[in-house]
Enzyme design. Structure first.
Site, PDB file in Angstrom:
ATOM      1  N   GLY A  13       0.828  -1.192   0.000  1.00  0.00           N
ATOM      2  CA  GLY A  13       0.000   0.000   0.000  1.00  0.00           C
ATOM      3  C   GLY A  13       0.860   1.239   0.000  1.00  0.00           C
ATOM      4  N   GLY A  16       3.135   5.119   4.666  1.00  0.00           N
ATOM      5  CA  GLY A  16       2.544   5.643   5.893  1.00  0.00           C
ATOM      6  C   GLY A  16       1.199   5.073   6.303  1.00  0.00           C
ATOM      7  N   GLY A  18       0.689   1.972   7.427  1.00  0.00           N
ATOM      8  CA  GLY A  18       0.816   0.946   8.460  1.00  0.00           C
ATOM      9  C   GLY A  18       1.157  -0.436   7.955  1.00  0.00           C
ATOM     10  N   LYS A  19       1.766  -0.524   6.773  1.00  0.00           N
ATOM     11  CA  LYS A  19       2.134  -1.839   6.216  1.00  0.00           C
ATOM     12  C   LYS A  19       3.069  -2.596   7.153  1.00  0.00           C
ATOM     13  CE  LYS A  19       3.968  -0.116   2.555  1.00  0.00           C
ATOM     14  NZ  LYS A  19       3.719   1.307   2.646  1.00  0.00           N
ATOM     15  N   GLU A  37      11.144  -4.038   4.629  1.00  0.00           N
ATOM     16  CA  GLU A  37      11.885  -3.123   3.778  1.00  0.00           C
ATOM     17  C   GLU A  37      12.755  -2.270   4.709  1.00  0.00           C
ATOM     18  OE1 GLU A  37      10.734  -0.615  -0.035  1.00  0.00           O
ATOM     19  OE2 GLU A  37       9.542  -0.105   1.714  1.00  0.00           O
ATOM     20  N   TYR A  49      14.625  12.943  -1.138  1.00  0.00           N
ATOM     21  CA  TYR A  49      13.561  13.802  -0.625  1.00  0.00           C
ATOM     22  C   TYR A  49      13.883  15.281  -0.795  1.00  0.00           C
ATOM     23  CZ  TYR A  49      11.178   9.751   1.308  1.00  0.00           C
ATOM     24  OH  TYR A  49      10.513   8.566   1.443  1.00  0.00           O
ATOM     25  N   ASP A  87       6.561  -6.575   4.104  1.00  0.00           N
ATOM     26  CA  ASP A  87       5.889  -5.276   4.043  1.00  0.00           C
ATOM     27  C   ASP A  87       6.166  -4.543   2.727  1.00  0.00           C
ATOM     28  OD1 ASP A  87       8.490  -4.405   4.430  1.00  0.00           O
ATOM     29  OD2 ASP A  87       8.039  -3.165   6.185  1.00  0.00           O
TER      30      ASP A  87
END
Length: 119
Positions: A13, A16, A18-19, A37, A49, A87
């Site tokens: 998903g 952020g 919650g995976k 990950e 970033y 995840d």
């Protein structure tokens, strides 16, 4: 608990949602191995970033190498038939690369992806 997991479960998903937390909980509840990950190990992520166009290829290739190495070690350990919960999904990597890389950088990416997946 009475239930069993498939050999490999992936929680996927957007960033952020919650995976990692969900994957950790499932792995704990079902006594499965957790495959996370390891974002904090990517030395190019802060640069990405700050200046995405300058660091996208470096960050993406680092993740690709890290993830394929992790998947290779999982294939080798599959002899033990212990369920694994991850995840991330390696195949999503190409989609992210397509969105973040410039066209000329993306031309290099599928070649790298195919080469690393073959080993």
């Amino acid at each position: 608990m009475g239930s069993t997991l498939p050999d490999f479960v992936v929680i996927e998903g957007p960033i952020g949602v919650g995976k990692s937390s969900l994957a950790s909980r499932i792995a704990l509840d079902f006594e499965a191995d957790l495959v996370r990950e390891e974002i904090e190990e990517n030395p190019f992520l802060d640069q990405f970033y700050q200046r995405p166009s300058e660091a996208a290829l470096s960050a993406q290739l680092f993740f690709l190498m890290q993830r394929t190495k992790q998947m290779q070690s999982l294939r080798q350990s599959s002899l033990f038939n212990h369920a694994k919960v991850a995840d991330y999904l390696l195949e999503k990597d190409q989609l992210f690369a397509q969105v973040t890389l410039s066209p000329i950088e993306y031309d290099l990416y599928p070649v790298s992806y195919t080469h690393l997946r073959a080993h």
